[in-house]
Motif scaffolding. Structure first.
Motif, short mmCIF file in Angstrom:
data_model
loop_
_atom_site.label_atom_id
_atom_site.label_comp_id
_atom_site.label_asym_id
_atom_site.label_seq_id
_atom_site.Cartn_x
_atom_site.Cartn_y
_atom_site.Cartn_z
N TYR A 109 0.89 -1.11 0.06
CA TYR A 109 -0.05 0.01 0.07
C TYR A 109 0.66 1.28 -0.01
O TYR A 109 0.45 2.16 -0.59
N ARG A 143 2.67 4.50 -0.52
CA ARG A 143 2.98 5.30 -1.63
C ARG A 143 2.60 4.69 -3.16
O ARG A 143 3.11 5.29 -4.09
N CYS A 193 -0.08 3.71 -6.11
CA CYS A 193 -1.27 4.22 -6.92
C CYS A 193 -2.29 2.85 -6.78
O CYS A 193 -1.80 1.58 -6.90
N PRO A 220 -1.26 8.22 -4.10
CA PRO A 220 -1.09 8.41 -2.85
C PRO A 220 -1.32 9.66 -2.24
O PRO A 220 -1.48 9.74 -0.99
N ARG A 221 -1.37 10.84 -3.12
CA ARG A 221 -1.84 11.97 -2.60
C ARG A 221 -3.32 12.39 -2.66
O ARG A 221 -3.86 13.37 -2.51
N ARG A 234 -8.99 6.30 -0.25
CA ARG A 234 -8.00 5.42 0.49
C ARG A 234 -8.05 5.86 2.10
O ARG A 234 -7.88 7.17 2.42
N ASP A 276 -5.16 5.62 4.83
CA ASP A 276 -3.86 5.47 4.98
C ASP A 276 -3.46 4.88 6.38
O ASP A 276 -2.64 4.10 6.69
N ASN A 290 -4.52 0.99 5.57
CA ASN A 290 -3.87 0.38 4.45
C ASN A 290 -5.26 -0.03 3.44
O ASN A 290 -4.99 -1.09 3.09
N ARG A 301 3.33 0.09 -7.29
CA ARG A 301 4.22 0.53 -6.47
C ARG A 301 5.33 1.46 -6.94
O ARG A 301 6.25 1.60 -6.33
#
Length: 125
Positions: free
Chosen positions: A29, A31, A33, A53-54, A71, A73, A76, A99
């Motif tokens: 998970y 960083r 996509c 990731p952002r 998502r 974080d 995960n 990744r």
């Protein structure tokens, strides 16, 4: 050990809602996509939605305005909120991870190397 585990698939009536979950290992998970794909019987797999990731997201035209990818974080986990579903949304839904550094928030399957086993969504009228 499974790296991506989908859940939440079910039978739902047209116009209804459903939320899919994808639990990822921390290694998979972090960083990455993350994306959702689906495959209907007799059809090719197609991209549904992706999230970077952002938090930047990307959607297939067929689901824009109806589906939301998100998502968490802290856990995960990637979600796909499916609203106002129709028969064309029926299929096996797969979670996937990319990744690569500076991954592209894409709904093209060739960008993704890690896949889950899928969860079935059936929409009935």
């Amino acid at each position: 050990q499974a790296q991506l585990v989908e859940s939440g698939g079910d039978s739902v009536q047209e116009g209804g809602s459903l939320r899919l979950s994808c639990a990822a290992s921390p290694y998979t998970y972090g960083r990455a996509c993350m994306a959702w794909f689906r495959q209907a019987p007799g059809k090719e797999r197609e991209g549904v939605a992706a999230v970077g990731p952002r938090g930047i997201s990307n959607y297939a035209d067929s689901v824009k305005g109806r589906f939301i990818i998100s998502r968490d974080d802290a856990t995960n986990t990637v979600y796909l909120q499916m609203n106002t579903v129709n028969a064309e949304d029926t299929g096996m839904y797969y979670c996937a991870a990319n990744r690569r550094t500076n991954c592209v928030v894409s709904i093209l399957s060739r960008e993704y190397l890690t896949w889950g086993q899928g969860t079935q969504v059936t929409v009935s009228s």
